[in-house]
Design a protein around this motif. Structure first.
Motif, PDB file in Angstrom:
ATOM      1  N   GLY A   1      41.537  34.771  44.838  1.00 55.39           N
ATOM      2  CA  GLY A   1      42.142  33.501  45.030  1.00 55.39           C
ATOM      3  C   GLY A   1      41.630  33.011  43.623  1.00 55.39           C
ATOM      4  N   VAL A   2      41.891  31.493  43.008  1.00 55.22           N
ATOM      5  CA  VAL A   2      42.416  31.236  41.599  1.00 55.22           C
ATOM      6  C   VAL A   2      42.298  32.377  40.325  1.00 55.22           C
ATOM      7  CG1 VAL A   2      42.969  29.693  40.007  1.00 55.22           C
ATOM      8  CG2 VAL A   2      42.657  28.818  42.796  1.00 55.22           C
ATOM      9  N   SER A   3      43.341  32.939  39.949  1.00 51.06           N
ATOM     10  CA  SER A   3      43.440  34.051  39.291  1.00 51.06           C
ATOM     11  C   SER A   3      43.755  34.655  38.159  1.00 51.06           C
ATOM     12  CB  SER A   3      42.294  35.469  39.679  1.00 51.06           C
ATOM     13  OG  SER A   3      43.997  35.524  40.599  1.00 51.06           O
TER      14      SER A   3
ATOM     15  N   GLY B   1      43.814  44.422  34.892  1.00 49.44           N
ATOM     16  CA  GLY B   1      42.287  43.454  35.218  1.00 49.44           C
ATOM     17  C   GLY B   1      42.214  41.999  35.172  1.00 49.44           C
ATOM     18  N   GLU B   2      41.832  41.375  35.270  1.00 49.37           N
ATOM     19  CA  GLU B   2      42.057  39.789  35.724  1.00 49.37           C
ATOM     20  C   GLU B   2      40.503  38.980  35.919  1.00 49.37           C
ATOM     21  OE1 GLU B   2      44.098  38.840  38.580  1.00 49.37           O
ATOM     22  OE2 GLU B   2      42.336  39.749  40.802  1.00 49.37           O
ATOM     23  N   LYS B   3      41.036  38.196  35.497  1.00 49.86           N
ATOM     24  CA  LYS B   3      39.718  37.295  35.248  1.00 49.86           C
ATOM     25  C   LYS B   3      39.954  36.025  37.047  1.00 49.86           C
ATOM     26  CE  LYS B   3      40.027  33.468  31.740  1.00 49.86           C
ATOM     27  NZ  LYS B   3      39.226  32.900  31.087  1.00 49.86           N
ATOM     28  N   ALA B   4      38.763  35.339  37.639  1.00 47.68           N
ATOM     29  CA  ALA B   4      38.859  34.633  38.752  1.00 47.68           C
ATOM     30  C   ALA B   4      38.246  34.062  38.853  1.00 47.68           C
ATOM     31  CB  ALA B   4      39.099  35.711  40.191  1.00 47.68           C
ATOM     32  N   ASP B   5      38.916  32.622  39.562  1.00 50.25           N
ATOM     33  CA  ASP B   5      37.573  31.666  39.221  1.00 50.25           C
ATOM     34  C   ASP B   5      37.241  31.250  41.326  1.00 50.25           C
ATOM     35  OD1 ASP B   5      35.777  29.343  38.964  1.00 50.25           O
ATOM     36  OD2 ASP B   5      37.391  27.998  38.047  1.00 50.25           O
ATOM     37  N   TRP B   6      36.792  31.566  42.414  1.00 54.36           N
ATOM     38  CA  TRP B   6      36.217  31.460  43.257  1.00 54.36           C
ATOM     39  C   TRP B   6      36.525  29.819  44.257  1.00 54.36           C
ATOM     40  CZ3 TRP B   6      33.354  29.606  47.292  1.00 54.36           C
ATOM     41  CH2 TRP B   6      31.456  29.180  46.493  1.00 54.36           C
ATOM     42  N   ASP B   7      35.514  29.257  42.809  1.00 51.05           N
ATOM     43  CA  ASP B   7      35.927  27.840  44.073  1.00 51.05           C
ATOM     44  C   ASP B   7      35.885  26.903  42.530  1.00 51.05           C
ATOM     45  OD1 ASP B   7      34.472  28.376  41.496  1.00 51.05           O
ATOM     46  OD2 ASP B   7      31.947  27.760  42.107  1.00 51.05           O
ATOM     47  N   GLU B   8      36.764  27.475  41.425  1.00 53.00           N
ATOM     48  CA  GLU B   8      37.962  26.929  40.668  1.00 53.00           C
ATOM     49  C   GLU B   8      37.295  25.437  40.513  1.00 53.00           C
ATOM     50  OE1 GLU B   8      41.756  25.035  42.625  1.00 53.00           O
ATOM     51  OE2 GLU B   8      41.183  26.582  44.655  1.00 53.00           O
ATOM     52  N   ASP B   9      35.974  26.233  39.974  1.00 50.47           N
ATOM     53  CA  ASP B   9      35.220  24.990  38.432  1.00 50.47           C
ATOM     54  C   ASP B   9      34.921  25.608  37.865  1.00 50.47           C
ATOM     55  OD1 ASP B   9      33.501  27.512  38.694  1.00 50.47           O
ATOM     56  OD2 ASP B   9      32.078  26.775  39.594  1.00 50.47           O
ATOM     57  N   LYS B  10      35.583  25.898  37.157  1.00 49.18           N
ATOM     58  CA  LYS B  10      36.713  26.555  36.093  1.00 49.18           C
ATOM     59  C   LYS B  10      34.872  26.914  35.140  1.00 49.18           C
ATOM     60  CE  LYS B  10      40.913  23.941  36.285  1.00 49.18           C
ATOM     61  NZ  LYS B  10      41.559  22.445  35.003  1.00 49.18           N
TER      62      LYS B  10
ATOM     63  N   LYS C   1      35.510  48.472  36.978  1.00 47.05           N
ATOM     64  CA  LYS C   1      34.239  47.697  36.428  1.00 47.05           C
ATOM     65  C   LYS C   1      34.746  46.163  36.922  1.00 47.05           C
ATOM     66  CE  LYS C   1      31.947  46.135  32.024  1.00 47.05           C
ATOM     67  NZ  LYS C   1      32.279  45.874  30.845  1.00 47.05           N
ATOM     68  N   THR C   2      33.544  45.710  37.727  1.00 44.28           N
ATOM     69  CA  THR C   2      33.033  44.296  38.203  1.00 44.28           C
ATOM     70  C   THR C   2      32.302  43.588  38.250  1.00 44.28           C
ATOM     71  OG1 THR C   2      35.534  45.020  40.432  1.00 44.28           O
ATOM     72  CG2 THR C   2      33.497  43.438  40.563  1.00 44.28           C
ATOM     73  N   ASP C   3      32.669  42.872  37.308  1.00 41.45           N
ATOM     74  CA  ASP C   3      31.245  41.637  37.090  1.00 41.45           C
ATOM     75  C   ASP C   3      31.335  40.063  38.351  1.00 41.45           C
ATOM     76  OD1 ASP C   3      29.262  39.734  36.896  1.00 41.45           O
ATOM     77  OD2 ASP C   3      30.054  40.273  34.674  1.00 41.45           O
ATOM     78  N   GLU C   4      31.361  40.546  39.506  1.00 43.00           N
ATOM     79  CA  GLU C   4      31.553  38.421  39.982  1.00 43.00           C
ATOM     80  C   GLU C   4      29.796  38.003  39.685  1.00 43.00           C
ATOM     81  OE1 GLU C   4      34.323  40.382  43.844  1.00 43.00           O
ATOM     82  OE2 GLU C   4      31.674  40.678  44.493  1.00 43.00           O
ATOM     83  N   GLY C   5      28.863  38.406  38.988  1.00 43.90           N
ATOM     84  CA  GLY C   5      28.291  37.414  39.092  1.00 43.90           C
ATOM     85  C   GLY C   5      26.998  36.989  39.877  1.00 43.90           C
ATOM     86  N   ASN C   6      26.990  35.651  40.460  1.00 44.69           N
ATOM     87  CA  ASN C   6      26.310  35.305  41.370  1.00 44.69           C
ATOM     88  C   ASN C   6      27.555  34.940  42.840  1.00 44.69           C
ATOM     89  OD1 ASN C   6      23.417  35.932  40.580  1.00 44.69           O
ATOM     90  ND2 ASN C   6      24.163  34.361  39.412  1.00 44.69           N
ATOM     91  N   ALA C   7      28.273  35.355  42.514  1.00 43.87           N
ATOM     92  CA  ALA C   7      29.539  34.597  43.077  1.00 43.87           C
ATOM     93  C   ALA C   7      29.433  35.236  44.324  1.00 43.87           C
ATOM     94  CB  ALA C   7      30.968  34.502  42.808  1.00 43.87           C
TER      95      ALA C   7
END
Length: 218
Positions: A39-41, A80-89, A134-140
């Motif tokens: 998504g937005v990354s 690597g990168e960081k992402a924000d699937w729901d764009e809530d920042k 290494k993947t950290d998606e939390g509760n996404a």
């Protein structure tokens, strides 16, 4: 990893009769990302360190006069990168991969009145082997599912391939007899996440770096 060692060993063994061989260390910093997924990354900064050898492909009858080389390189780099699937920042998903890469360059020094200059161009294919992920998606994943979305649309829960390939391009300049600086752009041509269906995914980065020559066979 065994395949990587065999490939690199064969390349070096097959070029032992080159006109001359120069070798050294290279390193760079880059801004990289995994395009087409998550998504937005935003890409993360990373590093690259490796060894290389310049095998001359033309006559080198005057000290360091060859203007065309085959330059294989063995390197380790992060991407690597960081992402924000729901764009809530907030609650960003984080992805960090470590690769061993084998770029296989042709290196061409621009010439001035037939003499080797200080500016060079490099281009060629690159093989890359994933050695750490290494993947950290939390509760996404759970949050997307609970909201009624297919997590795959946002690239959640995906696993990268262990092998890929692409192209690498450099442009640089000689600073001294031992030091060169360069800019570099790499783009993957193989799909990084094979189970991600919406579109192609590939690695890419833009880097600034330098190379230091340790010695030569001249």
């Amino acid at each position: 990893m065994k395949k990587l060692i065999i490939i690199y060993s064969l390349l070096l063994f097959g070029l032992t009769n080159a006109q001359s061989v120069k070798y050294g260390l290279t390193g760079s910093v880059h801004k990289g990302s995994i395009a087409g997924i998550h998504g937005v990354s935003k890409g993360d900064f990373g590093g690259n360190i490796g060894v290389f050898a310049d095998f001359s492909l033309v006559t080198n009858d005057v000290y360091d006069s060859a203007w065309l080389y085959f330059t294989p390189q063995l390197e380790v780099y992060t991407l690597g990168e960081k992402a924000d699937w729901d764009e809530d920042k907030r609650d960003y998903q984080k992805y960090s991969n470590v690769y061993v890469g084998v770029p296989l360059y042709l290196k061409y020094y621009l010439r001035n009145h037939g003499y080797k200059g200080d500016i060079y161009l490099m281009f060629g294919p690159k093989l890359e082997f994933l050695v750490s992920e290494k993947t950290d998606e939390g509760n996404a994943l759970a949050e997307a599912t609970a909201a009624g979305f297919d997590p795959n649309i946002f690239g959640l829960g995906q696993k990268p391939k262990s092998f890929g390939y692409g192209i690498s391009v450099k442009a640089g300049a000689k600073v001294s007899d031992n030091v060169e600086v360069f800019v570099r752009f790499d783009r993957g041509l193989s799909k990084i996440y094979p189970d991600f269906k919406p579109q192609a995914t590939y690695n890419r980065f833009f880097a600034l770096g330098l190379s230091y020559y340790l010695g030569s066979t001249d």
